[in-house]
Design a protein around this motif. Structure first.
Motif, PDB file in Angstrom:
ATOM      1  N   LEU A   1       0.841  -1.195   0.000  1.00  0.00           N
ATOM      2  CA  LEU A   1       0.000   0.000   0.000  1.00  0.00           C
ATOM      3  C   LEU A   1       0.878   1.247   0.000  1.00  0.00           C
ATOM      4  CD1 LEU A   1      -2.790  -0.965   2.573  1.00  0.00           C
ATOM      5  CD2 LEU A   1      -2.905  -1.042   0.075  1.00  0.00           C
ATOM      6  N   ASN A   2       0.488   2.240  -0.796  1.00  0.00           N
ATOM      7  CA  ASN A   2       1.267   3.477  -0.889  1.00  0.00           C
ATOM      8  C   ASN A   2       0.819   4.536   0.105  1.00  0.00           C
ATOM      9  OD1 ASN A   2       2.777   2.455  -3.081  1.00  0.00           O
ATOM     10  ND2 ASN A   2       1.147   3.036  -4.505  1.00  0.00           N
ATOM     11  N   THR A   3      -0.411   4.452   0.573  1.00  0.00           N
ATOM     12  CA  THR A   3      -0.956   5.506   1.422  1.00  0.00           C
ATOM     13  C   THR A   3      -0.699   5.280   2.905  1.00  0.00           C
ATOM     14  OG1 THR A   3      -3.090   4.359   1.476  1.00  0.00           O
ATOM     15  CG2 THR A   3      -2.760   5.994  -0.258  1.00  0.00           C
ATOM     16  N   GLN A   4      -0.202   4.102   3.289  1.00  0.00           N
ATOM     17  CA  GLN A   4       0.024   3.803   4.690  1.00  0.00           C
ATOM     18  C   GLN A   4       0.979   2.625   4.808  1.00  0.00           C
ATOM     19  OE1 GLN A   4      -4.140   2.225   5.653  1.00  0.00           O
ATOM     20  NE2 GLN A   4      -2.822   0.637   6.530  1.00  0.00           N
ATOM     21  N   GLU A   5       1.417   2.375   6.045  1.00  0.00           N
ATOM     22  CA  GLU A   5       2.199   1.167   6.312  1.00  0.00           C
ATOM     23  C   GLU A   5       1.307  -0.045   6.090  1.00  0.00           C
ATOM     24  OE1 GLU A   5       5.305   0.909   7.007  1.00  0.00           O
ATOM     25  OE2 GLU A   5       5.857   2.982   7.372  1.00  0.00           O
ATOM     26  N   SER A   6       1.867  -1.089   5.495  1.00  0.00           N
ATOM     27  CA  SER A   6       1.073  -2.286   5.211  1.00  0.00           C
ATOM     28  C   SER A   6       1.958  -3.514   5.362  1.00  0.00           C
ATOM     29  CB  SER A   6       0.492  -2.228   3.803  1.00  0.00           C
ATOM     30  OG  SER A   6       1.531  -2.135   2.849  1.00  0.00           O
ATOM     31  N   GLY A   7       1.332  -4.588   5.683  1.00  0.00           N
ATOM     32  CA  GLY A   7       2.072  -5.835   5.776  1.00  0.00           C
ATOM     33  C   GLY A   7       1.641  -6.670   6.959  1.00  0.00           C
TER      34      GLY A   7
ATOM     35  N   GLY B   1      -1.696   9.424  14.608  1.00  0.00           N
ATOM     36  CA  GLY B   1      -0.296   9.787  14.517  1.00  0.00           C
ATOM     37  C   GLY B   1       0.533   8.797  13.734  1.00  0.00           C
ATOM     38  N   GLU B   2       0.020   7.568  13.561  1.00  0.00           N
ATOM     39  CA  GLU B   2       0.727   6.539  12.795  1.00  0.00           C
ATOM     40  C   GLU B   2      -0.265   5.443  12.433  1.00  0.00           C
ATOM     41  OE1 GLU B   2       2.349   4.131  16.748  1.00  0.00           O
ATOM     42  OE2 GLU B   2       3.771   5.069  15.368  1.00  0.00           O
ATOM     43  N   THR B   3       0.163   4.555  11.522  1.00  0.00           N
ATOM     44  CA  THR B   3      -0.700   3.438  11.141  1.00  0.00           C
ATOM     45  C   THR B   3      -0.873   2.498  12.330  1.00  0.00           C
ATOM     46  OG1 THR B   3       0.098   3.574   8.864  1.00  0.00           O
ATOM     47  CG2 THR B   3      -0.987   1.534   9.538  1.00  0.00           C
ATOM     48  N   SER B   4      -2.110   2.129  12.625  1.00  0.00           N
ATOM     49  CA  SER B   4      -2.368   1.221  13.746  1.00  0.00           C
ATOM     50  C   SER B   4      -1.821  -0.166  13.419  1.00  0.00           C
ATOM     51  CB  SER B   4      -3.871   1.143  14.015  1.00  0.00           C
ATOM     52  OG  SER B   4      -4.560   0.723  12.849  1.00  0.00           O
ATOM     53  N   ASP B   5      -1.492  -0.893  14.458  1.00  0.00           N
ATOM     54  CA  ASP B   5      -0.977  -2.246  14.281  1.00  0.00           C
ATOM     55  C   ASP B   5      -1.427  -3.124  15.439  1.00  0.00           C
ATOM     56  OD1 ASP B   5       1.204  -2.367  16.452  1.00  0.00           O
ATOM     57  OD2 ASP B   5       1.801  -0.592  15.317  1.00  0.00           O
TER      58      ASP B   5
ATOM     59  N   TYR C   1      -5.560  -0.194  10.106  1.00  0.00           N
ATOM     60  CA  TYR C   1      -6.034   1.002   9.413  1.00  0.00           C
ATOM     61  C   TYR C   1      -5.175   2.224   9.747  1.00  0.00           C
ATOM     62  CZ  TYR C   1     -10.251  -1.838   8.947  1.00  0.00           C
ATOM     63  OH  TYR C   1     -11.130  -2.837   8.671  1.00  0.00           O
ATOM     64  N   ASN C   2      -5.136   3.128   8.798  1.00  0.00           N
ATOM     65  CA  ASN C   2      -4.577   4.448   9.036  1.00  0.00           C
ATOM     66  C   ASN C   2      -5.750   5.389   9.262  1.00  0.00           C
ATOM     67  OD1 ASN C   2      -3.022   6.704   9.244  1.00  0.00           O
ATOM     68  ND2 ASN C   2      -2.387   6.738   7.091  1.00  0.00           N
ATOM     69  N   LEU C   3      -6.261   5.418  10.514  1.00  0.00           N
ATOM     70  CA  LEU C   3      -7.457   6.194  10.824  1.00  0.00           C
ATOM     71  C   LEU C   3      -7.129   7.679  10.844  1.00  0.00           C
ATOM     72  CD1 LEU C   3      -8.905   4.013  13.708  1.00  0.00           C
ATOM     73  CD2 LEU C   3      -9.409   3.875  11.267  1.00  0.00           C
ATOM     74  N   SER C   4      -8.083   8.477  10.409  1.00  0.00           N
ATOM     75  CA  SER C   4      -7.907   9.933  10.414  1.00  0.00           C
ATOM     76  C   SER C   4      -9.237  10.583  10.744  1.00  0.00           C
ATOM     77  CB  SER C   4      -7.393  10.424   9.053  1.00  0.00           C
ATOM     78  OG  SER C   4      -8.336  10.111   8.039  1.00  0.00           O
TER      79      SER C   4
ATOM     80  N   THR D   1      -7.321  -2.820   1.767  1.00  0.00           N
ATOM     81  CA  THR D   1      -7.085  -3.482   0.488  1.00  0.00           C
ATOM     82  C   THR D   1      -5.967  -4.515   0.642  1.00  0.00           C
ATOM     83  OG1 THR D   1      -7.733  -1.480  -0.691  1.00  0.00           O
ATOM     84  CG2 THR D   1      -6.505  -3.142  -1.935  1.00  0.00           C
ATOM     85  N   GLU D   2      -6.247  -5.729   0.197  1.00  0.00           N
ATOM     86  CA  GLU D   2      -5.275  -6.814   0.318  1.00  0.00           C
ATOM     87  C   GLU D   2      -4.235  -6.735  -0.794  1.00  0.00           C
ATOM     88  OE1 GLU D   2      -5.250  -8.696   2.904  1.00  0.00           O
ATOM     89  OE2 GLU D   2      -7.173  -8.066   3.760  1.00  0.00           O
ATOM     90  N   ARG D   3      -3.312  -7.687  -0.807  1.00  0.00           N
ATOM     91  CA  ARG D   3      -2.159  -7.640  -1.708  1.00  0.00           C
ATOM     92  C   ARG D   3      -2.551  -7.819  -3.170  1.00  0.00           C
ATOM     93  NH1 ARG D   3       1.394 -12.286   0.611  1.00  0.00           N
ATOM     94  NH2 ARG D   3      -0.687 -13.118   0.959  1.00  0.00           N
ATOM     95  N   PRO D   4      -1.909  -7.067  -4.081  1.00  0.00           N
ATOM     96  CA  PRO D   4      -2.133  -7.251  -5.521  1.00  0.00           C
ATOM     97  C   PRO D   4      -1.295  -8.425  -6.043  1.00  0.00           C
ATOM     98  CG  PRO D   4      -0.617  -5.443  -5.159  1.00  0.00           C
ATOM     99  CD  PRO D   4      -1.030  -5.940  -3.792  1.00  0.00           C
ATOM    100  N   PHE D   5      -0.976  -8.368  -7.347  1.00  0.00           N
ATOM    101  CA  PHE D   5      -0.185  -9.430  -7.983  1.00  0.00           C
ATOM    102  C   PHE D   5       1.199  -9.533  -7.344  1.00  0.00           C
ATOM    103  CE2 PHE D   5       3.056 -10.340 -11.258  1.00  0.00           C
ATOM    104  CZ  PHE D   5       2.729 -11.671 -11.501  1.00  0.00           C
TER     105      PHE D   5
END
Length: 572
Positions: A155-161, A207-211, A195-198, A558-562
């Motif tokens: 994901l480009n808009t937030q931390e993902s993984g 303040g940061e992506t939740s985990d 989520y990156n809640l706002s 959104t889950e992982r693409p190709f």
């Protein structure tokens, strides 16, 4: 008298020309004096080629010119000598030794003591699967397995993984010839970005992506005494611990949850007086306690006892009947339930079988069960047990070994069915994490499928298509549960060293009540190949989400693409 003799002499002179052609008619055309012989009257003493120069009739057929044992002179005087004289001069030749019969040795296949599969994929995605087996002595063995899956950066808009790590070990030893002890232990360490809640009305809402992070461990001990396949008993004792930590900044949802579960079980089984008749008595107790930063410790208990009878009638009908009672209590209710179950399998013929089941039973899901199913849960989950009753039927058609076509339907009515909804975080009511809700549900499902192994160890395939009607008694569909789905897999082995496979999953649209929308359906198409270079090393490659679907399992993420993967396999 003197006159008679001249008369006889004269007659003899006249008869000579007449007698000569008659004698010539009995001899051969080449002047031989052999009598004419009918070939059907010849006695055949062996397989040889006979030539009779004095015969003018059709030659004798059916003789082998290459005898295996001896050869008699074809120009000899046939049938003029005795049998002893005929075989006296036979030359005996050396026979060739026949080929020995093919010997097929039954060999025990080599056990794979260690198996490692390690690879790397796009979006910084490592994976590792490992298995090890070791024979300690003649009566004890040990094994261990490790599974690691991870991903980051899609994901480009937030931390993902995410990261999923599971480690398990097993120890088995024979205390006596019919007494076995089994010890299992495991641990897990998982991590997920959420989520990156706002909040447009507040700065620095999180303040940061939740985990979220999981930690856990389990241990189980089983003592089994097995006199034979139909008689024995089992005793089991074990438990597990689990904890989760949700880091959601200053949203008010951050918190920890902890859970401890203990379980014990006993089973005694024995054969009946009639053939293919068995009995089983089982008892189990499972108890858990859990707490959160949002509430104090809560407890639950699930105790059951049952009696099972199973019998095969006329080698065509198998009946398994179970009668039981269960006592279940949690923070919200306490009940005693009947827990009956019956299963009937009837073979109409060697190709077609029909299966029918009916049941009623309580169900208890733990905190760990809910969190591993939905990684976006908050830290406020409270548990309730459910009671479900239902029936199902299935028809199987098997044309030949290694394949079947099946279809069936089922209906389940569940009280306090657990489903998920996404909460709203005040004061701006921003959609946040998920919680568990309970309601009465009615689920009807119809499915068809096939399983084929057209060429053993060469080609095999499985597919199942299903349609569901998941309804809540209060109205509407059960959130985040599909109405239509498909699962399939196929594998092909063109040569011994190469395996090509593919698998797919289709999930239909699902109700998302918090946003008054439906999550889009998606089709995941995956493929892979593995080549064994030698007995120890191999390589593999796989492609995930080949169609590049943008899909969501849970609303808002959104889950992982190709993705592409490649790696090595090692086994010995």
């Amino acid at each position: 008298m003197m006159r008679i003799q001249p008369l006889l002499f004269t007659l003899f002179i006249f008869l000579i020309p007449t007698l000569s052609p008659a004698q010539g008619g009995q001899g051969g055309g080449d002047g031989s004096l052999l009598p004419e012989i009918n070939p059907q009257d010849i006695e055949i003493r062996s397989e040889f080629t006979a030539r009779f120069p004095g015969l003018r009739r059709q030659p004798i057929l059916g003789f082998n010119p290459n005898p295996r044992v001896f050869q008699i002179d074809p120009n000899r005087m046939p049938f003029m000598e005795t049998r002893e004289e005929a075989v006296a001069d036979i030359s005996i030749t050396q026979l060739g030794r026949p080929e020995p019969p093919f010997r097929s040795f039954l060999r025990i296949p080599n056990r794979i003591n260690t198996y490692i599969k390690a690879g790397f994929g796009s979006y910084l995605t490592p994976e590792l699967n490992g298995y090890g087996f070791y024979k300690l002595n003649e009566s004890s063995i040990a094994s261990a397995s490790l599974n690691l899956r991870a991903s980051d950066g899609h994901l480009n808009t937030q931390e993902s993984g995410f990261r999923y790590l599971d480690i398990n070990g097993t120890y088995i030893t024979k205390i006596q010839e019919d007494l076995q002890l089994t010890v299992n232990a495991g641990a897990l360490s998982d991590f997920n970005y959420l989520y990156n809640l706002s909040d447009p009305f507040q700065d620095n809402f999180i303040g940061e992506t939740s985990d979220k992070e999981y930690r856990g461990g389990s241990a189980n001990i089983t003592l089994q005494k097995k006199q034979n396949s139909l008689s024995g008993w089992d005793i089991g004792l074990g438990g597990n611990i689990f904890s989760s930590t949700l880091n959601a900044g200053n949203s008010g949802s951050s918190g920890d949850m902890e859970e401890q579960v203990l379980r014990s079980s006993f089973s005694y089984y024995w054969p009946g007086q009639k053939i293919y008749e068995t009995f089983d008595i089982t008892g189990s107790v499972e108890a858990g306690t859990y707490k959160s930063d949002f509430f104090d410790s809560q407890n639950w208990t699930d105790a059951r006892a049952s009696f099972t009878y199973e019998r095969l009638f006329d080698f065509t009908t198998r009946i398994r009947a179970k009668g039981g009672v269960a006592y279940v209590t949690d923070t919200f209710s306490e009940n005693v339930y009947a827990a009956p179950e019956i299963e009937i399998i009837h073979n109409l013929n060697r190709n077609i079988s029909v299966t029918g089941t009916a049941f009623g039973r309580p169900e208890m899901q733990t905190i760990q069960d809910h969190n591993q199913f939905n990684r976006f849960l908050n830290s406020q989950t409270q548990l309730r047990h459910a009671y479900e009753a239902g029936a199902s039927g299935e028809v199987n058609y098997q044309l030949f070994d290694g394949n079947r076509i099946f279809g069936g339907l089922s209906y389940t009515h569940t009280k306090d069915y657990a489903y998920y909804f996404r909460e709203e975080i005040p004061p701006a009511n921003v959609l946040g994490f998920y919680d568990v809700n309970y309601g009465t549900a009615n689920i009807f499902e119809l499915y068809v499928g096939a399983s084929h192994q057209l060429v053993p160890n060469k080609f095999w395939a499985d597919v199942k298509v299903y349609g569901r009607s998941p309804k809540l008694k209060s109205g509407g569909d059960i959130p985040y549960e599909e109405k239509l789905g498909l699962k399939g897999a196929v594998s092909y082995k063109p040569v011994k060293e190469l395996t090509i496979n593919g698998w797919t999953e289709y999930i239909g649209s699902r109700n998302s009540p918090e946003s008054n929308t439906e999550l889009n359906s998606f089709l995941l198409l995956n493929a892979g190949a593995e080549y064994q270079i030698n007995e120890t090393f191999g390589v593999y490659a796989k492609l995930l989400n080949i169609l590049g679907q943008d899909y969501e399992i849970w609303n808002g993420y959104t889950e992982r693409p190709f993705q592409m993967f490649g790696g090595l396999t090692v086994k010995f």
